[in-house]
Write an enzyme that holds these catalytic residues in place. Structure first.
Site, mmCIF file in Angstrom:
data_model
loop_
_atom_site.group_PDB
_atom_site.id
_atom_site.type_symbol
_atom_site.label_atom_id
_atom_site.label_comp_id
_atom_site.label_asym_id
_atom_site.label_seq_id
_atom_site.Cartn_x
_atom_site.Cartn_y
_atom_site.Cartn_z
ATOM 1 N N TYR A 80 0.834 -1.200 0.000
ATOM 2 C CA TYR A 80 0.000 0.000 0.000
ATOM 3 C C TYR A 80 0.868 1.249 0.000
ATOM 4 O O TYR A 80 0.585 2.217 -0.697
ATOM 5 C CB TYR A 80 -0.939 0.021 1.222
ATOM 6 N N THR A 133 -9.767 19.460 -23.781
ATOM 7 C CA THR A 133 -11.078 19.213 -23.170
ATOM 8 C C THR A 133 -11.021 19.025 -21.650
ATOM 9 O O THR A 133 -11.638 19.781 -20.901
ATOM 10 C CB THR A 133 -11.722 17.986 -23.838
ATOM 11 N N ASP A 223 1.738 20.661 -20.043
ATOM 12 C CA ASP A 223 1.090 19.375 -20.250
ATOM 13 C C ASP A 223 2.098 18.559 -21.050
ATOM 14 O O ASP A 223 2.281 18.785 -22.244
ATOM 15 C CB ASP A 223 -0.229 19.536 -21.004
ATOM 16 N N LYS A 266 0.237 8.007 -23.093
ATOM 17 C CA LYS A 266 0.715 8.410 -24.420
ATOM 18 C C LYS A 266 2.228 8.169 -24.514
ATOM 19 O O LYS A 266 2.662 7.029 -24.527
ATOM 20 C CB LYS A 266 0.350 9.865 -24.688
ATOM 21 N N ARG A 390 -12.989 15.897 -33.603
ATOM 22 C CA ARG A 390 -12.302 16.947 -32.853
ATOM 23 C C ARG A 390 -12.765 18.283 -33.421
ATOM 24 O O ARG A 390 -12.024 19.010 -34.055
ATOM 25 C CB ARG A 390 -10.776 16.822 -32.961
ATOM 26 N N PHE A 457 -18.761 14.980 -25.889
ATOM 27 C CA PHE A 457 -18.351 14.161 -27.034
ATOM 28 C C PHE A 457 -18.252 12.681 -26.701
ATOM 29 O O PHE A 457 -18.431 11.830 -27.558
ATOM 30 C CB PHE A 457 -17.006 14.659 -27.585
HETATM 31 C C1 P70 Z 1 -6.735 11.568 -26.407
HETATM 32 C C2 P70 Z 1 -6.624 11.350 -24.906
HETATM 33 C C3 P70 Z 1 -5.815 12.802 -23.168
HETATM 34 C C4 P70 Z 1 -5.092 13.993 -22.739
HETATM 35 C C5 P70 Z 1 -4.353 14.766 -23.666
HETATM 36 C C6 P70 Z 1 -3.690 15.922 -23.215
HETATM 37 C C7 P70 Z 1 -2.907 16.769 -24.168
HETATM 38 C C8 P70 Z 1 -4.441 15.536 -21.038
HETATM 39 C C9 P70 Z 1 -5.134 14.397 -21.412
HETATM 40 C C10 P70 Z 1 -5.916 13.655 -20.366
HETATM 41 C C11 P70 Z 1 -7.907 10.860 -24.264
HETATM 42 C C12 P70 Z 1 -9.025 11.818 -24.447
HETATM 43 C C13 P70 Z 1 -9.308 12.749 -23.454
HETATM 44 C C14 P70 Z 1 -10.312 13.658 -23.651
HETATM 45 C C15 P70 Z 1 -11.012 13.658 -24.847
HETATM 46 C C16 P70 Z 1 -10.756 12.709 -25.798
HETATM 47 C C17 P70 Z 1 -9.769 11.793 -25.601
HETATM 48 N N1 P70 Z 1 -6.082 12.564 -24.356
HETATM 49 N N2 P70 Z 1 -3.755 16.264 -21.933
HETATM 50 O O1 P70 Z 1 -7.304 10.688 -27.049
HETATM 51 O O2 P70 Z 1 -5.273 12.484 -20.047
HETATM 52 O O3 P70 Z 1 -6.885 10.699 -20.745
HETATM 53 O O4 P70 Z 1 -4.971 10.205 -19.195
HETATM 54 O O5 P70 Z 1 -6.900 11.531 -18.412
HETATM 55 O O6 P70 Z 1 -4.299 14.436 -24.950
HETATM 56 O O7 P70 Z 1 -6.256 12.578 -26.920
HETATM 57 P P1 P70 Z 1 -6.051 11.160 -19.569
#
Ligand code: P70
Length: 466
Positions: A80, A133, A223, A266, A390, A457
């Site tokens: 843990y 988003t 980010d 990613k 998108r 979305f």
């Molecule tokens: C995608 C995914 C996640 C993402 C990112 C950036 C630049 C943060 C995050 C969040 C998944 C996704 C998320 C929202 C809408 C559509 C798809 N992107 N910053 O497919 O990370 O998913 O680990 O919480 O691209 O682009 P997480």
């Protein structure tokens, strides 16, 4: 004339790995896909993955792990508190991203929530290079307002600017003057910019942002979800950077910021996980306290020990030049094919995806009839290829007025998972896009029949208009 075959002067690259395990995928009939699409409310997020042939919905958590990562999974220390894998992850993060403190989270949005809660006060403003988003939603839920300060070219799919993710320094300065530095808890710097088409930020721009914000005492949080891909573009495109290794550039880039959020799904080559990192001890204290409320203890943050081990190893693999060259090389291969065939896409081709310009493909569909949503659906119907909208659906509604945001970019993203598909899959993808493009005239728009309150979305449902 010799009758020897003509050997091309250009040498192709190939992936620096070979396949050890395969996962069968299903090919379906048009009839089957039509029923599946109706059932999914014309939203590719609502399809079952079993009904998908080539899945380019996202590069998030969809990559293939290496044998070393799988071996690491067996070394999970599932204590843990104080798991050894947590310290391995911390070490890998500091070695390659250079930050002092690590706060693990279950994925990227977990880190965004903690950072927003720790730093944003109601009435604050957060400037950033285009919204993302989940990032913007967490900023808003913490009482902040996102302000877009990306260069204007980012909104133009045809602009060939090599660093279309850059921050517009004049725009940033104007925001600081307008609202005052004390109401800006940090600048949010995305590397690379997902919503702009996977477009990078130059080292020069990051340095200029650093200088400008340092003068006003404003921190910069990055980010870093696709910062390795950003570093590759710097190596390839920025004058004077070509001799450096991607790993070196990444460290240099991170050193211009105060910390970052990360979706480990990613660049870091894992299926789940994330983190928040920083250099400021006070911010670390606050964040590592908040994490126990929302994620889990500060030494696992929602991840299993084995997941942290896989990520520690994935980070090391992700910064290798031959890995990243092959990864982005595959995306560029797909983009080049589509450009050759005259399909309108966002240029230059980005790091993790090829973005189709739905506005140019379906000029007869008004934006509030969701052209990109329809284009994604048509690709699925044609070949079982899954892509992601998108555009206006992703952009959501203005928190103050309740109206749709009308983004200039109305795109469909063909997102390439890391180390998963072959060049033949890219060929099939390009051919399907070309077929849908050829049939573009007369394709109708959509009507939204169900709209969720948050991040619509993901779960919205649609019906085709006659
Ligand atoms: C995608 C995914 C996640 C993402 C990112 C950036 C630049 C943060 C995050 C969040 C998944 C996704 C998320 C929202 C809408 C559509 C798809 N992107 N910053 O497919 O990370 O998913 O680990 O919480 O691209 O682009 P997480």
């Amino acid at each position: 004339m010799s009758d020897l075959p003509v050997v091309p002067r250009r040498r192709s690259w190939a992936e620096p790995w070979k396949v050890k395990v395969v996962e069968p995928v299903r090919m379906t009939t048009r009839e089957h896909r039509e029923a599946a699409m109706r059932e999914a409310g014309w939203n590719t997020f609502l399809l079952r993955s079993e009904d998908v042939y080539i899945d380019l919905l996202t590069d998030s958590g969809t990559g293939a792990m290496s044998d070393s990562q799988w071996a690491g999974m067996m070394l999970g220390d599932e204590a843990y508190a104080g798991s050894r894998n947590f310290y391995n992850l911390w070490e890998a993060m500091t070695a390659h991203y250079g930050f002092k403190y690590l706060v693990p989270t279950h994925q990227g949005r977990g880190a965004e929530n903690i950072l927003s809660k720790a730093l944003i006060k109601p009435g604050d403003f957060v400037p950033g290079n285009m919204y993302f988003t989940t990032t913007r939603l967490h900023q808003e839920l913490a009482g902040g307002t996102f302000v877009d300060v990306i260069v204007p070219e980012a909104h133009d799919p045809r602009s060939e600017l090599p660093f279309k993710g850059n921050i517009d320094l004049g725009a940033l300065e104007a925001v600081i003057e307008r609202v005052g530095a004390e109401r800006i808890p940090y600048v949010c710097l995305h590397a690379t910019v997902n919503m702009a088409g996977g477009q990078p930020v130059s080292l020069e721009n990051a340095r200029a942002v650093r200088e400008l914000t340092a003068r006003c005492g404003i921190p910069v949080y990055m980010d870093a979800t696709r910062a390795v891909e950003n570093a590759y573009f710097i190596q390839q495109r920025e004058p004077g950077q070509g001799h450096k290794r991607v790993a070196e550039i990444l460290l240099e880039f991170c050193a211009l910021t105060d910390g970052c959020t990360m979706s480990g799904k990613k660049d870091p080559l894992v299926n789940i996980g994330g983190w928040l990192a920083m250099n400021d001890e006070k911010v670390y204290e606050e964040a590592s306290n908040l994490v126990v409320v929302y994620e889990g203890l500060h030494t696992y943050g929602g991840m299993a020990g084995r997941d942290m081990e896989a990520m520690a190893r994935g980070i090391g693999e992700s910064v290798q030049d031959d890995h990243i060259r092959a990864r982005i090389g595959q995306v560029e291969y797909l983009g080049a094919k589509l450009m050759e065939w005259g399909v309108p896409i966002v240029r230059p081709v980005g790091g993790h995806a090829v973005y189709l310009d739905a506005r140019a493909i379906y000029p007869h569909i008004p934006q509030d009839q969701f052209p990109a949503q329809m284009l994604a659906a048509q690709l699925y119907l044609d070949s079982g290829l899954r892509a992601m909208e998108r555009g206006i659906v992703s952009a959501g509604r203005d928190a103050a007025t309740g109206d749709h945001h009308y983004p200039k970019l109305e795109l469909v993203r063909l997102t390439i998972p890391r180390r998963v598909y072959t060049q033949a899959h890219m060929d099939v993808t390009a051919e399907s896009v070309a077929a849908v493009y050829a049939e573009r005239d007369g394709t109708p728009g959509l009507r939204m029949v169900h709209e969720p309150k948050y991040l619509r979305f993901f779960q919205a449902r649609f019906e085709p208009l006659d």
